[in-house]
Design an enzyme around this catalytic site. Sequence first.
Site, short mmCIF file in Angstrom:
data_model
loop_
_atom_site.label_atom_id
_atom_site.label_comp_id
_atom_site.label_asym_id
_atom_site.label_seq_id
_atom_site.Cartn_x
_atom_site.Cartn_y
_atom_site.Cartn_z
N ASP A 300 0.86 -1.18 0.00
CA ASP A 300 0.00 0.00 0.00
C ASP A 300 0.91 1.24 0.00
O ASP A 300 2.13 1.15 0.15
CB ASP A 300 -0.95 -0.02 1.20
CG ASP A 300 -2.19 0.83 0.91
OD1 ASP A 300 -2.14 1.70 0.02
OD2 ASP A 300 -3.22 0.66 1.59
C1 BGC Z 1 -4.96 3.23 0.11
C2 BGC Z 1 -5.18 2.19 -0.96
C3 BGC Z 1 -5.05 2.82 -2.32
C4 BGC Z 1 -3.68 3.46 -2.42
C5 BGC Z 1 -3.42 4.08 -3.78
C6 BGC Z 1 -3.71 4.05 -0.10
O1 BGC Z 1 -3.67 5.13 0.73
O2 BGC Z 1 -4.91 2.59 1.36
O3 BGC Z 1 -6.45 1.59 -0.80
O4 BGC Z 1 -5.26 1.85 -3.31
O5 BGC Z 1 -3.59 4.48 -1.45
O6 BGC Z 1 -4.14 5.22 -3.97
#
Ligand code: BGC
Length: 794
Positions: A300
């Site tokens: 993530d």
């Molecule tokens: C989130 C994810 C997301 C990623 C990319 C993160 O902050 O937890 O769910 O896919 O950002 O935007």
Amino acid sequence: MQSAFAPKASSLSLLLLFVALVPPSSPAQARPVPNPQLASKEVNARTESLLKKMTLEEKIGQLVQYSAGFATGPAASNLTYDDLVAKGQVGSMLNVVGAEKTNHYQHIAMEKSRLHIPILFGLDVIHGDHTTFPIPLAVAASWDPQAAETVARSGAVEARADGIDWVFSPMVDIARDPRWGRIVESNGEDPYLSSVMARAWVKGYQQGDLSKLDSVAACVKHFAAYGAAIAGRDYNATDMSEQTLRQVYLPPYHAAVEAGVATVMSSFNSINGIPATANPLILTQILRREWGFDGLVVSDWGAVGELKNHSIGDGPTVARKSLEAGVDMDMEGNLFGTTISSQVRSGKIPESVVDEAARRILRVKFALGLFDHPYTDSSPVYEATPERRAVARKVADETIVLLKNDPVEGVGALLPLTAKAKKIALIGPLADDARDLLGAWSAGDPKNVITLKQELTDRLGDRLTYAVGCGALAGEDEKILERVTFGGSVAGSSPQAAADDEKSIAEAVEIARQSDVAILALGEPANWMEGEASSRVHLGFTGNQEKLLEAVVATGKPVILVVLAGRPLELKWAAEHVSAILEAWSPGIEAGPSVADVLFGDVNPSGKLPSSFPRAVGQEPLYYAQLPTGRPAHVDLTHMPTNSEEKFVSRYVDEQNSALFPFGWGLSYTRFSYAKPTLSRTEIPLQEVLADRGAVTTVSIDVTNTGRVAGTEVVQLYIRNTEASVEQPVRELKGFARVELAPGETKHLTFPLGFDELSFYNVDVKRTVEPTTYDVWVGGSSLADQKTDLKIVE
Ligand code: BGC
């Protein structure tokens, strides 16, 4: 055997030793179903041939992902990407949207980098793209996998036209605590429902063929158990038994892997003390060895770098731990790109570990056909055409849940609205708030939203009056406007902060007095209060909305409450004082038409809750599939100790235990009756179930529409294992079906039961079935009371 969590497998070698010691698992645990395209000979041959030509730096370059557009997390990198791409130091980019922008980087990668490896472009396409559908929690409320597939398909087609070939969806974290703002992106509290939906989302995105020009690679997230964040506080640790992890939290991710999902995103949380982003048990043992996952794992946002905050080492150490545990791509962590190469050269990390991560990424790129079709034709200008709108409306119609529709004295049931209601007042800050009706994590343009006010004005003309009533935020809440600029929204652009709520409430009361019925559109503003980093400790309506509701109810006029929110809210006062309540979630671009469809009876509501609605926030985490307690015996959902005279029982002294509206709940404008369920076989030899060859018995049920209008019922099957060696929940969903019934019509439904439905994890964390008796219920919610018994005998 010891619990698989017992050894602290913190390095790959330890893990491998441990894996070798694990005895063969039960048949149901050992069914690896790799994505056939990722495992195909052609994809593998092309990958291997390319890998041979790559330098160490080029291979590491594939493991690096940057956000070269807007930020969806803290501290976005701000680098000169053109140069990095030309040097082959970037494998993937996120948040770069539109053919022009993606082609820009793709041309550099294809023309200037030495090996011409295309960039993989990722984006959060969460509930449709430009055509924004209801939030995922609402889609789960349809209990219709076809609806999820439709939303995913639409999102895939529109994303692909924007140069995106990878979407960070579906999110299948089991969410049992609505304080956690990300419940909005989930399928709610139940592993079975969430697994069915997970498969459908993946099918919609990938169509079983990644190489189709309108397929995108899906990314199941956040692996694993992110939804169990302690106290519902986002990013917090999780801590649970391995039985619970495997039986409750892992099944939806596994379902996505079985459906062929090409990618997985690791989660921010730690699980039993080991961060998910550096967790070999989760990422290697379970995901790859037990489930046979062949795709890539991306971290993530910034999660690799944040491992330092989890106190498991400095930058180089955490990068190594994460890579060795099974993370292939570092999203915005900027650590794989800067610290892996020297560690390989010094012998600290075997080069084969880098090869394996690069291999997994390249396989996805080949399977997607990116080497053959790297560019996107210029993006067509998006239009919210009638066809697109019709699809969004049909899905939204199915997601609305009728929570309550009690008759009002002298009037009868308020819903559906009839011509008798000559003057209708529409009140509330969310009635005309296009941005918030789209819901959290939405890419749609508020200009395309038809609000409740617009739709009801169209339908009712002069019969409608409208007042905003109050802001959706007030006082302290408004500070959130200053803090939250997430997802591309602009702080302060919302109309929700009303200047003078007292005056607005008085105006609303006045129009209610002059009407036959008042419709209140209340909830929480999606843009500020829902989604990532939006945990709440209060679950009521935000701002002065509750005061507004009380003031309108005090007029004595009949009130219909339409709740617009991305999580179960605390509706206790409303449920006691309002006769009709619709849960409409955040409905997307067709918000107004879909809510109106249900208000006026053009559509008979069929949604069912995917999450329990609490009476008070202090009950959280509240979910139907609870474990039994010793006091009292035989705790069942329908027989919870409430305001019992007994003292020493498991209850609250100041509130009932049960949900205000339970899991699976949802009314209709007709009524359904259930006959007693029967089983094709009532006693099954244990060995037959353990052989795991599918259904060993079937549950049959007759369901009748006893009302005067056609309707769709979601028929639900629950079981309870009454004598297991490890305590089992008081009920567990094990089947459901949406069935349309004409007035007076009866349909006969059958549900299979076999190893998959009857098994559980025993004390050795082995999935098994034992001699026992199962209670089997079928009905229209988790309170189903038509019951039969199934025996498993030695
Ligand atoms: C989130 C994810 C997301 C990623 C990319 C993160 O902050 O937890 O769910 O896919 O950002 O935007």
